[in-house]
Scaffold this active site. Structure first.
Site, short mmCIF file in Angstrom:
data_model
loop_
_atom_site.label_atom_id
_atom_site.label_comp_id
_atom_site.label_asym_id
_atom_site.label_seq_id
_atom_site.Cartn_x
_atom_site.Cartn_y
_atom_site.Cartn_z
N GLU A 133 0.83 -1.21 0.00
CA GLU A 133 0.00 0.00 0.00
C GLU A 133 0.86 1.25 0.00
O GLU A 133 0.58 2.21 -0.72
CB GLU A 133 -0.93 0.03 1.21
CG GLU A 133 -1.83 1.26 1.24
CD GLU A 133 -2.66 1.40 2.50
OE1 GLU A 133 -2.91 2.54 2.93
OE2 GLU A 133 -3.06 0.35 3.07
N SER A 232 1.57 -8.10 7.91
CA SER A 232 1.93 -7.16 8.98
C SER A 232 0.72 -6.91 9.87
O SER A 232 0.86 -6.71 11.08
CB SER A 232 2.44 -5.85 8.38
OG SER A 232 1.50 -5.28 7.51
#
Length: 299
Positions: A133, A232
């Site tokens: 991202e 993550s």
């Protein structure tokens, strides 16, 4: 023993939308995905068994014309679209709408201020360097944005120049607030007159899961957190779960559960086991973990 699955765990809206797009597009013909569709090896394997091909950027540059490539929920930088256009590749854009809106905001900020030569701006992204991202967000600024993961890295900023702060959508609200407070403190220490422009762009559908997850963890005697080793988000949520209930264990597949059976074997019959996961964890995988525990009870 009772075993329950957290109703608030599982894919977020953006990932669900991307997975649905993959399943629909595979019915039309061959399909590639640029990078893992989601940071969960079990789900990636499921979709690859249905025909999805996972490719990287080198592959993208060599695909034949008219190939079909799906962009996952994380989003992509403008350069990816340019490469696809140059090669005549059809793009199926499954970028999460929340991420797409953030990309547009960062791009607009960059375009508005990129020629401010008197006070060159600093677009700052609170996020993890190298995250898919974040790469897409940096691309909106021609890769000039500064990525900051913690207050310890604020020495990269010039506190005499304008600061425009944004956040990766999946970061911690608490962490973002702490970063803003530290920036304000540094501005004061430098006796600067700038007023940072702060944009809280964290997805609340993801951020709100922390409290929900911790409540679920506290309500159980033992917790199995199911997540991908590459995720993550899984690492962050797992730590939050451990804080609420130290008797929490990370598993990435049902096969790992047998090695944990000593954690509850011989316990009282009213032991409560909770199963939860990250925003990248499919519900079907948590159900498989539940079945694995139940199967062991029958042995």
């Amino acid at each position: 023993m009772t075993i329950s699955i957290d109703s608030n765990s599982g894919f977020c809206f953006g990932v669900t939308r991307a997975i649905t797009a993959v399943e629909g597009e595979l019915e039309k013909g061959p399909l590639c995905c640029l990078g893992d569709i989601v940071h969960n090896g079990q789900e990636v394997a499921r979709l690859e068994n249905l025909g999805l091909a996972t490719i990287d950027y080198d592959d993208l540059r060599t695909l034949p014309a008219h190939s079909r490539v799906l962009l996952r929920a994380h989003g992509e930088p403008p350069s990816t679209y340019w490469i696809a256009q140059q090669r005549g590749i059809e793009i199926i854009d499954a970028t999460c709408p929340v991420v797409k809106k953030l990309q547009d905001r960062i791009r607009a900020c960059y375009e508005q201020h990129k020629n401010d030569e008197a006070q060159p701006p600093q677009i700052v992204i609170y996020g993890k360097p190298g995250h898919a991202e974040v790469i897409g967000l940096q691309g909106q600024t021609n890769n000039t944005a500064v990525v900051i993961e913690s207050p310890d890295q604020l020495d990269r900023l010039d506190f005499t120049r304008p600061i425009y702060l944004f956040s990766q959508t999946t970061k911690s609200v608490e962490g973002f607030r702490h970063l803003v407070e530290t920036i304000q403190s540094q501005i004061t220490n430098h006796k600067s007159q700038i007023v940072p422009e702060v944009h809280d762009t964290i997805c609340r559908n993801v951020a709100n899961r922390v409290k929900e997850l911790q409540d679920f963890a506290r309500a159980n005697d033992l917790v199995l957190f199911v997540g991908g080793t590459k995720s993550s988000n899984a690492r962050v949520l797992y730590k939050q779960c451990v804080e609420a209930n130290p008797n929490t264990f990370f598993v990435s597949s049902p096969d790992e559960i047998n090695s944990l059976r000593t954690k509850w074997s011989g316990s009282e019959s009213d032991l409560k086991i909770g199963i939860c996961g990250a925003t990248s964890t499919p519900l079907w995988l948590m159900k498989e973990c539940k079945k694995q525990i139940e199967y062991g009870q029958q042995d």
